[in-house]
Design a protein around this motif. Structure first.
Motif, short mmCIF file in Angstrom:
data_model
loop_
_atom_site.label_atom_id
_atom_site.label_comp_id
_atom_site.label_asym_id
_atom_site.label_seq_id
_atom_site.Cartn_x
_atom_site.Cartn_y
_atom_site.Cartn_z
N VAL A 47 -11.91 4.56 2.83
CA VAL A 47 -11.13 5.67 2.37
C VAL A 47 -10.12 5.23 1.23
O VAL A 47 -9.90 5.97 0.49
N GLN A 84 -10.90 3.63 -1.34
CA GLN A 84 -11.50 3.96 -2.76
C GLN A 84 -11.85 5.37 -3.06
O GLN A 84 -11.76 5.59 -4.23
N ILE A 123 -9.64 7.43 -2.62
CA ILE A 123 -8.37 8.02 -3.11
C ILE A 123 -7.44 7.25 -4.18
O ILE A 123 -6.50 7.59 -4.55
N GLY A 124 -8.17 6.18 -4.54
CA GLY A 124 -7.52 5.39 -5.77
C GLY A 124 -8.37 4.51 -6.34
O GLY A 124 -9.63 4.52 -6.27
N ASP A 127 -3.06 0.86 -6.29
CA ASP A 127 -2.47 2.08 -6.22
C ASP A 127 -2.71 2.74 -4.82
O ASP A 127 -2.34 3.72 -4.67
N VAL A 128 -3.30 2.18 -3.84
CA VAL A 128 -3.33 2.49 -2.49
C VAL A 128 -3.20 1.14 -1.77
O VAL A 128 -3.91 0.07 -2.21
N GLY A 153 5.71 5.19 -3.18
CA GLY A 153 4.97 6.33 -3.56
C GLY A 153 3.40 6.10 -3.83
O GLY A 153 2.83 6.79 -4.63
N VAL A 154 2.88 5.24 -2.87
CA VAL A 154 1.57 5.13 -3.07
C VAL A 154 0.95 5.51 -1.66
O VAL A 154 1.70 5.45 -0.45
N PRO A 155 -0.19 6.03 -1.51
CA PRO A 155 -0.84 6.15 -0.48
C PRO A 155 -1.30 5.01 0.57
O PRO A 155 -1.46 3.92 -0.12
N ALA A 156 -1.01 5.07 1.74
CA ALA A 156 -1.17 3.80 2.67
C ALA A 156 -2.30 4.21 3.89
O ALA A 156 -2.03 5.41 4.21
N VAL A 157 -3.24 3.62 3.95
CA VAL A 157 -4.36 3.83 5.01
C VAL A 157 -4.13 2.82 6.27
O VAL A 157 -4.07 1.45 5.91
N ALA A 213 -6.90 5.28 12.06
CA ALA A 213 -6.86 6.57 11.56
C ALA A 213 -8.12 6.48 10.62
O ALA A 213 -8.85 7.67 10.78
N ALA A 214 -8.34 5.68 9.72
CA ALA A 214 -9.68 5.92 8.91
C ALA A 214 -10.77 5.82 9.54
O ALA A 214 -11.82 6.52 9.52
#
Lengths: 248, 248, 248, 248, 248, 248
Positions: free
Chosen positions: C106, C108, C110-111, C178-179, C199-203, C207-208
């Motif tokens: 996930v 990869q 989005i970033g 960046d993730v 300010g970066v997405p966190a996975v 959930a993934a």
């Protein structure tokens, strides 16, 4: 069992130190014979000197083979990153061990990531190249240098040990190494100091190579002659072995 | 010196064969003790069985440690590609050798490119994974399988040897290997047959691991406890060792 | 659609947290069932515990299969770096998702470069190994640990979140991520805190994995049985499933 | 949920086929809108056409953004190996999925090694490049081409399917793939034929991308704007969007 | 010999600077013609602008080919990391040189590890991608950015030179580079400043590309048309070249 | 401009052939001087001979430097895979080009994947090693050998050309090469034959090195002395240059 240890430089002091390290690591029944080339450089700090040393150790072996006096069960090339191992493997039927590769093999058996700590920064590149070509780079955390040259090490051995331990500490702390390989030959007491101060195993290449040589001889294994280490064709050479033709 | 050899499967026949291979490779003064888990699978042909075998050998060692009967100077895990070595390295202060990694290390010392020849095709992937994680994939020319299962090997050992030699020949001819690692434990006579027929050295993992264990003990080196192989925290576990709680 | 979520440790608290995370991520029509092994360790902080947990989750699934009660459309293994996914893929015909690999896939999408932030430093190595074997290491900027153990996280969750956010900031600033992937299961609020502060997405891996499981079921795709994940041969095993034979 | 699917070429037939594939894969509540650029090439068989198509899909999106009509929750770029995804990720705040990367991600979730089978041999290089840059090359067994061009596929679809299945069989047998990715968009029936004939899962990139788009939207995740996909500076451009200034 | 130099952006100032750099590097008998696209962006700071610039330079070349006015012996694409080289290689029979790849080739000929120093941080990723795809990443120590944009460079050129020299110093000191590649086109005086201050060679991409173009023409070598750079099939395109159809 | 071309073997015939190839590639104003060592081997077919040749060319250069007669603007080492380039780079301030690396650089500029075709199979390994260390392995499709030795090539040059063309065809067809590098020095007519028969560009290493040497001199660039190629420390050597002390 008889192991021929080849110091690639022409320093008799270094030959004696390497000989002592090899004897300390060898099994009681193993005989160690340490020799140096009859020409070359007192220290090996450049690619030029590395090639010269490779021809120097080839010359030693070729001279023994020509004279019928070669009788070792294994050979250890005691240069950390120096050239020549593959040439000796071509020339001989007995196992040939290089101290840089031997240290790396042993390090991988006892840890996850190893670092090499050597003396001069200009030795880093040839050590990296040696590990890359040997297929041993994947678990190498770093190759580091403490910045001291041969003269400085000789002048103040205790300070040299301290400098190497300090660099080893950076390898452990910054690079994630859990084993240190000592990237030069013949310095007594360094591995013990590293382990005592840092709590990580330290591998001396000469000891590792002697141990692996004994292992291979014990298992009756030697260099494959089915590939690149087969003896080369019988090309005409001039002045070979070179030492035969050198004015004394 | 005393080496504990762990057969990860529950086949007494295989345990005996591994024991014989280890004894044949060991120095006269080395004592070999070969054991098998008290639960698990008679052969290890899947990831599930590999994990089960890892817990099985952990259980053997934990039981000995709990009873105060563990007294080996080194441990050999005699599964080619099976899991568990890192767990044993955490649990023990003595060196732990895996036969797949040991064979690869020895092969690299005596050749340029090695191939592994195993029995079933489904063992190829875990062996590739083992070599990749161990940082030993760069000089691996190929991992090949002759396609015979345990039952077939037992039913006609001579045919099995011939099949492995034939696959080894493909590794030499097609993949450029100049050393062959035997990718399974306990088959007598295979390495000799490979060397005789193909002229390349063949490495048996059990012999390689015993030789390397002796080398490490001789050099007074063991697993680094400064990194990932440090003993884990004292987490609460249920039913451990599992064999203690199993109905007999 | 029914997803079986396997907590590999034996902590009921952790099982509840993982269950909540899975339910929060699942589509309304997806049923989540979260279970834990009947033996093993309350936390998984070593290779030994990881193997034990792999056998623990295998035991859960084998028991359900034997009883004819397995009825999930997909399975999520909720251990970040723990072993066992490949064994479950062999045993089952439905998709099996691992939370470490799922998080990386996930990330990869989005970033460009992701980092994993986990709790204990000793979890870094198994996570790196998992990503390497899964072919997901090329875009991994780093695996970092905040240094807090399970007990500390439980004792002061807010401080733990702050520590993870601080480590994530180093991943972004120093390593170029960046993730961020959260390298452990069941911590509520961490991903939101990372995104808010940095300010970066966190996975979150749970959930993934739930999202990817739903995706695969929706596309009617499951594990290939044409390769290494085919069911293994029917080798004789003792005491399997182990939980059947354990004294209670 | 609304997904904008971008066919990068100007073939209305292909747009319709991609639209059908996307609709077949989408959840009932997902709306699919498939469009094509207003300039470019009817097929993309060169790097030149790939760049042209990238600008074509950028033009579609820029035109929608300028007009305030962009209202998709995710975007799928339906070119297998074509350029442009990163540009769309810069331009948009919603997730952007590329069908080549999406197919590879899904393949890795359900197998150990995947192969891509495409039509023309000259598409192999850009697909390899795409996978390498996306960090998805490690588990790619091969990228193969059946050798048929667009015209031939249109003229005899059944023969094209047979040719792709035959090439997929080589990927499984010779390269060790256990999952096949269909390396082109819009061919109905191919994945079913591969699975039926070869017994391996086959992944269609459009379906994979739609599934992953739905997954990301469901998890409320989108492209990181903290790194390379941040919107670019406001440089002066001429003639942008290009379609605004083109004579009709 | 005539070399066509393509500035991928639409800045006439930059075109002039690139032209001057090319002329300074060219042999006396070489004619340099530098042009810019008729549409696009005045600076290229995003993937979107990079694709637009690729189509822009393709348009220049296609227009010349259509008009029969293309008469260069080699083409230099003067974008550091920008797209389009492979498209030009397909379209033309003469050699096409990219300034990023050219700088890296030249750097490898004169050092062991090179770093690239560019202006904006967002240019790092495309340069890394370019080097990776070109097979030139192995000896790249780092790609660094000084953080100044085009406007700042124009406003205070001396400060920009100082900033690039400072970043180059970090590349030498921290990353081990012994050669610096200037990662942008058209800045006079930077390479001289780097060499003077740091004592390392600095390579300007425009100069490198011109030098390599002259070398290839001198050796009578050009792009292989036997592989991926063969001319593509004659697919129908609309509005091509785009500049023909654009309102002026 | 004056280029010193070093034939690493002692064959005067080969020296003449290399000289002719260099002259054919050089610009009219470039002066070519080709020399051979005063000791060594008439052909270089082993690691041992490669090291001997490295010392041989070092000896030539050291003798010129000592005598004050070295006056070249660049040096070409005309051994394909032979050792010594790094030593010459240390010893000299002018650029040093190796024909293997030069051929690979030029091949990458004009194609996507290159293969090297050499004579004896035992030359494959050193060429692979050279390319790996030079960071030029990523785009190398294969290194192949036609199996003919020096004697056979001399006895029937036309047959040798045919054998090399046949091997080059396998590189193109089986390995996907679109450029061929000729992996030996001094064979007239081979590159023309490859291009004529196979339609792919063929690169002669001597020509490539001469071209690149002229390019570097034209750009006023030379080996970085800020890293590993700095002159080494002034260690005491015996018998250096060796040729001074050899009996004639």
């Amino acid at each position: 069992m008889r192991i021929l240890v080849l110091n690639p430089n022409t320093s008799a002091t270094m030959t004696a130190e390497i000989d002592a390290a090899a004897r300390a690591a060898a099994a009681p029944e193993t005989e160690i014979v340490t020799v140096q080339p009859s020409f070359g450089s007192v220290a090996i700090d450049s690619a030029a000197e590395s090639y010269l040393s490779a021809v120097g150790v080839m010359d030693v072996v070729a001279t023994q083979l020509a004279a019928g006096t070669f009788d070792a069960d294994a050979v250890v090339l005691a240069g950390f990153g120096e050239h020549g191992k593959d040439a000796l493997q071509e020339m001989l039927d007995v196992p040939v061990l290089d101290i840089a590769e031997s240290a790396a093999h042993v390090a991988q058996l006892i840890g996850r990531r190893f670092s090499v700590v050597t003396t001069l920064a200009r030795s880093i590149a040839p050590i990296e190249d040696r590990l890359l070509l040997a297929g041993l780079a994947a678990h190498c955390a770093s190759v580091r240098a403490c910045g001291l040259g041969t003269a400085e090490v000789d002048a103040d051995p205790a300070a040299a040990v301290a400098a190497i331990v300090a660099e080893a500490e950076r390898a452990v702390t910054l690079d994630g190494a859990d084993v240190i390989c000592l990237g030069c030959a013949g310095m007594a007491g360094v591995t013990a100091a590293i382990t005592e101060k840092l709590g990580v195993p330290a591998v001396d290449g000469v000891a590792a190579a002697v141990g692996l040589a004994q292992m291979l001889v014990g298992l009756n294994l030697s260099t494959s002659k089915a590939g690149v280490y087969a003896a080369g064709p019988d090309n005409a050479r001039t002045h070979w072995p070179l030492s035969q033709g050198l004015h004394t």
